[in-house]
Write a protein that holds these residues in place. Structure first.
Motif, mmCIF file in Angstrom:
data_model
loop_
_atom_site.group_PDB
_atom_site.id
_atom_site.type_symbol
_atom_site.label_atom_id
_atom_site.label_comp_id
_atom_site.label_asym_id
_atom_site.label_seq_id
_atom_site.Cartn_x
_atom_site.Cartn_y
_atom_site.Cartn_z
ATOM 1 N N PRO A 272 -10.344 6.616 12.715
ATOM 2 C CA PRO A 272 -11.283 5.874 11.865
ATOM 3 C C PRO A 272 -10.538 5.018 10.851
ATOM 4 O O PRO A 272 -9.635 5.494 10.171
ATOM 5 C CB PRO A 272 -12.107 6.971 11.184
ATOM 6 N N HIS A 273 -10.916 3.772 10.817
ATOM 7 C CA HIS A 273 -10.307 2.858 9.869
ATOM 8 C C HIS A 273 -11.208 1.651 9.752
ATOM 9 O O HIS A 273 -12.185 1.527 10.490
ATOM 10 C CB HIS A 273 -8.931 2.411 10.369
ATOM 11 N N ILE B 164 -7.155 -0.932 6.414
ATOM 12 C CA ILE B 164 -7.227 -0.067 5.218
ATOM 13 C C ILE B 164 -7.320 1.376 5.688
ATOM 14 O O ILE B 164 -8.103 1.702 6.575
ATOM 15 C CB ILE B 164 -8.472 -0.406 4.378
ATOM 16 N N ASP B 165 -6.515 2.173 5.078
ATOM 17 C CA ASP B 165 -6.513 3.586 5.456
ATOM 18 C C ASP B 165 -7.858 4.217 5.094
ATOM 19 O O ASP B 165 -8.341 4.117 3.961
ATOM 20 C CB ASP B 165 -5.381 4.303 4.710
ATOM 21 N N PHE B 166 -8.416 4.816 6.102
ATOM 22 C CA PHE B 166 -9.748 5.409 5.908
ATOM 23 C C PHE B 166 -9.713 6.481 4.822
ATOM 24 O O PHE B 166 -10.597 6.551 3.960
ATOM 25 C CB PHE B 166 -10.247 5.997 7.227
ATOM 26 N N MET B 167 -8.665 7.298 4.842
ATOM 27 C CA MET B 167 -8.600 8.413 3.906
ATOM 28 C C MET B 167 -8.544 7.909 2.468
ATOM 29 O O MET B 167 -9.170 8.467 1.565
ATOM 30 C CB MET B 167 -7.387 9.307 4.186
ATOM 31 N N ASP C 212 -0.320 2.605 -2.915
ATOM 32 C CA ASP C 212 0.224 3.763 -2.231
ATOM 33 C C ASP C 212 -0.564 4.173 -1.000
ATOM 34 O O ASP C 212 -1.590 4.847 -1.072
ATOM 35 C CB ASP C 212 0.271 4.915 -3.242
ATOM 36 N N GLY C 213 -0.119 3.679 0.164
ATOM 37 C CA GLY C 213 -0.674 4.127 1.440
ATOM 38 C C GLY C 213 -2.025 3.577 1.779
ATOM 39 O O GLY C 213 -2.654 4.031 2.720
ATOM 40 N N VAL C 214 -2.511 2.614 1.000
ATOM 41 C CA VAL C 214 -3.844 2.076 1.311
ATOM 42 C C VAL C 214 -3.764 1.150 2.528
ATOM 43 O O VAL C 214 -4.585 1.218 3.430
ATOM 44 C CB VAL C 214 -4.422 1.328 0.090
ATOM 45 N N PHE C 215 -2.731 0.304 2.528
ATOM 46 C CA PHE C 215 -2.590 -0.603 3.670
ATOM 47 C C PHE C 215 -1.814 0.074 4.773
ATOM 48 O O PHE C 215 -0.706 0.565 4.552
ATOM 49 C CB PHE C 215 -1.870 -1.895 3.238
ATOM 50 N N VAL C 216 -2.443 0.165 5.930
ATOM 51 C CA VAL C 216 -1.797 0.848 7.054
ATOM 52 C C VAL C 216 -0.926 -0.138 7.847
ATOM 53 O O VAL C 216 0.217 0.131 8.136
ATOM 54 C CB VAL C 216 -2.845 1.482 7.974
ATOM 55 N N GLN D 194 -19.703 5.557 6.921
ATOM 56 C CA GLN D 194 -18.504 4.810 6.615
ATOM 57 C C GLN D 194 -17.502 5.670 5.863
ATOM 58 O O GLN D 194 -16.383 5.266 5.623
ATOM 59 C CB GLN D 194 -18.863 3.575 5.785
ATOM 60 N N THR D 195 -17.972 6.809 5.436
ATOM 61 C CA THR D 195 -17.069 7.763 4.797
ATOM 62 C C THR D 195 -17.335 9.105 5.443
ATOM 63 O O THR D 195 -18.317 9.282 6.163
ATOM 64 C CB THR D 195 -17.354 7.874 3.296
ATOM 65 N N ASP D 196 -16.476 10.033 5.140
ATOM 66 C CA ASP D 196 -16.649 11.361 5.701
ATOM 67 C C ASP D 196 -17.600 12.118 4.780
ATOM 68 O O ASP D 196 -17.226 12.478 3.663
ATOM 69 C CB ASP D 196 -15.273 12.041 5.755
#
Lengths: 124, 610
Positions: free
Chosen positions: B161-162, B182-185, B105-109, B212-214
């Motif tokens: 960011p991605h 890959i979706d950053f979020m 679910d939404g991981v691959f942009v 690499q992360t928020d």
């Protein structure tokens, strides 16, 4: 005072006192002997036992208490009247314990002394 | 008096030393035990918490690595399953992306195929990146050298960011890359979800110190620290989660469990605990950090409680130490004081005893010559009875003179007897005696004093009182003390002291009344207390009345006092009479030596002992 006529030994180192007393008692028909120290007294008691002893406590050599003790040891029937200047309470108690008939204080009235001696003689 | 003693340096030092010893002895085990237990508890608790955090980090490490591996393997499967031609078809690619997006679910942009020149020849996704030229991109250069590649997070052409996953394949001698974004979020939520309390949080940092992360917490100031940690970990050969060259099938690697670092560091006055591990073949550092205070709440809470208990306990110890020492020293001071006055009394008693000895000696020395005088006088008296003196005209005069000598001899005896009976009284043995005699004697002794002080002593003694059972020496002490106090209360101009005895029921009451300065009402309840005195320091021990009180109480009697300031003071002493019937008649109780005065002494010897 009526003379009793019994034998009395006076023991005192004060010669003037004891001689005067002896003479006064002689007048009153007592047969008196005089010892001026404890040793003489013991010797005389041995040789010629008296009926009543009038004894001073404070004497040089053998003291009155020691004489009293020895007399009561050997011949308890002889009555001892202590006549002293003024012994301490301790001496008084010791005399009583050793069997003195009575303790009198110097100077003593001659009549009182004779009365006491008579009582003692009757007791003995 | 007491006030002065309190300031005495000896007792002050004593108090101080006792306080110090008590505090030291109480605190030493307290400190040692609390230190020891505290240390053990802290160590154990820290280990437990750190182990927990390590476990947390390890799990996330697995999750993240698993996440990356999973996505990577999907792309690999995609690259292996289809040909370059098929994948270069954007319609086909779009279909595949749709499948992927549905599965994850939404991981691959987006998906794209990049040829060996860096040109994206096929693309599907929300961004218009078809034919984008990646030849200059850093990831492209890195991706070309490897079979598969996961990039760091970057903004890229889309300015968002991605990060991307690439798989390199070779078709007909030409290399091409299948690229997935890959979706950053989606990735970020893997790490960002680790969040504990106010200060606990996790983040991933790459070798260049880029997040690499928020990071929801702000570890930016600590970045250098983590970079250094990162370097150290790599230099020490700290094994990465996936040793390079080993394919994904190697999951899960067993050494991972041990791959977690933990420690703490100080930052801006805050102490932080961290747990870190390496990710993605050692390219990323996954770190969790939290303020120590928050990481070990139990520790800080129990530490606070321990400190509170320690402080309160310490306060209590100090309080008790001070109180106990003060009280103890008070007792010691009192005991010292009592000992001192006891010594004084002993000295006094010794002095009296030697006076008694002296008096006995003097009595003997005086009585002997007096006895001779009296005897010689008696001898003369005897001689006067002889005939030759009977008619002497001076006979009566002689007899009168001789009687006089006799009387004076007896007077001498009385004097020495009085002296002795007074000095001898040190025996506390109770006996039956006439209180009146003692009172008469005491008043007689006070006569000299009363003349010089202009004080009139009146006695008003009831006749025929029953005897009492008491130690004559103690009774002498009681009444002498009360008489002395009465004398001391007299003004310099003089006054009157009245000594009265009367029978009141079963007790003899002796009233000692003075018309001296009296006492204020306020101090009356205190006058029988030990050490209470109104006399100047050094003049009175404050023991006299308390001893009197004790002696009279011992007999079952009592002392009461009335006083009016300026009017005078009255002490009433109640002493129970002897209960034994045979002593109810005063004359029969008289022992030959005690307390008789005046004319009694002459006939004393006749009474005799029983």
């Amino acid at each position: 005072m009526k003379a009793a006529g019994f034998k009395v030994l006076l023991v005192d180192d004060e010669e003037e006192f004891v001689r005067a007393l002896a003479e006064r008692l002689e007048i009153r028909s007592f047969h008196c002997e005089v010892a001026l120290c404890g040793e003489d007294a013991l010797r005389m008691i041995r040789e010629n036992p008296p009926d009543v002893i009038v004894l001073d406590l404070k004497m040089p050599g053998i003291g009155g208490l020691e004489v009293l003790r020895r007399v009561k040891e050997r011949s308890p029937h002889i009555q001892v009247v202590i006549l002293t200047g003024h012994g301490s309470e301790r001496d008084r108690e010791a005399g009583e314990r050793l069997g003195a008939f009575r303790q009198l204080q110097k100077p003593v009235d001659i009549d009182e002394l004779i009365r006491t001696m008579n009582e003692a003689y009757r007791q003995g | 008096m007491n006030g002065m003693e309190d300031r005495h340096p000896y007792y002050r030092a004593l108090t101080r030393n006792m306080i110090l010893i008590i505090v030291l002895v109480s605190f030493t085990p307290l400190v040692l035990i609390s230190g020891l237990i505290g240390y053990s508890f802290e160590t154990a608790y820290r280990e437990k918490v750190v182990a927990h955090l390590k476990e947390l980090v390890r799990k996330h490490q697995q999750n993240i690595d698993g996440f990356l591996d999973e996505k990577m393997s999907y792309i690999q499967v995609l690259a292996d399953s289809y040909t370059f031609e098929e994948l270069s078809d954007e319609a086909f690619l779009t279909k595949k992306l749709a499948v992927l997006q549905q599965a994850y679910d939404g991981v691959f942009v987006d998906l794209g195929v990049v040829d060996d020149r860096g040109v994206q020849i096929a693309y599907t996704g929300n961004f218009k990146l078809a034919n984008a030229d990646y030849s200059g991109a850093e990831w492209f250069r890195a991706a070309r050298t490897r079979e598969h590649f996961i990039s760091d997070v970057f903004l890229g052409l889309r300015r968002q960011p991605h990060f991307i996953i690439t798989v390199k394949r070779n078709t007909g001698g030409r290399e091409w890359l299948l690229r997935a974004t890959i979706d950053f979020m989606a990735f970020n939520s893997l790490v960002g979800s680790i969040r504990m309390g106010e200060t606990g949080g996790a983040f991933i940092i790459n070798r260049n110190g880029e997040f690499q992360t928020d990071p929801r917490i702000d570890p930016a100031p600590n970045k250098d620290y983590f970079l250094k940690l990162f370097e150290d970990a790599r230099l020490e050969g700290f094994p990465s989660s996936r040793p390079s060259g080993v394919e994904k099938a190697a999951f899960p690697s067993r050494n991972r469990v041990r791959n977690v670092l933990a420690g703490n560091f100080d930052h801006q006055g805050r102490n932080c605990v961290y747990v870190a591990t390496l990710l993605k073949d050692g390219e990323w550092l996954f770190a969790y950090e939290q303020d120590t205070r928050e990481a070990f709440p139990e520790l800080y809470r129990s530490r606070r409680i321990a400190i509170a208990i320690f402080l309160l306990g310490g306060l209590a110890i100090v309080f008790v130490a001070v109180l106990l020492s003060r009280r103890m020293v008070q007792h010691i001071r009192k005991a010292d004081h009592e000992k001192e006055s006891m010594t004084e009394k002993m000295v006094e008693a010794g002095r009296l005893a030697s006076v008694g000895e002296l008096a006995a000696g003097i009595a003997h020395e005086i009585n002997n010559p007096v006895a001779i005088m009296v005897e010689e006088a008696g001898w003369i008296e005897d001689l006067l009875d002889d005939e030759e003196f009977r008619n002497s005209e001076n006979l009566d005069e002689f007899k009168r003179a001789l009687q006089q000598i006799n009387n004076q001899g007896i007077r001498c005896k009385e004097i020495t007897h009085k002296l002795l009976s007074f000095a001898r009284r040190t025996d506390p043995k109770p006996e039956e005696f006439q209180l009146n005699h003692l009172l008469e004697e005491l008043v007689g002794i006070s006569e000299q004093r009363s003349k010089t002080r202009n004080v009139k002593v009146e006695k008003n003694l009831a006749p025929d009182l029953p005897p009492i059972c008491a130690s004559p020496s103690e009774m002498q002490q009681v009444f002498l003390n009360l008489l002395n106090n009465a004398f001391d209360a007299m003004p310099p101009s003089g006054g009157t002291i009245e000594v009265t005895s009367r029978l009141d029921g079963e007790a003899i009451v002796v009233d000692i009344v003075d018309n001296g300065h009296g006492m204020p009402k306020a101090i009356l309840p205190k006058i029988f207390d030990p050490f209470f005195t109104t006399k100047p320091v050094g003049k009175g021990t404050g023991l006299g009345l308390s001893i009197c009180y004790g002696l009279v109480e011992k007999l079952g009697g009592k002392i009461t006092v009335n006083s009016a300031l300026g009017m005078g003071t009255t002490f009433h002493v109640h002493i129970p009479v002897c209960q034994r019937q045979e002593f109810l008649s005063p004359s029969s109780s008289e022992t030959s030596n005690n307390g008789r005065s005046g004319g009694d002494a002459v006939t004393r010897g006749n009474v005799g002992r029983r």
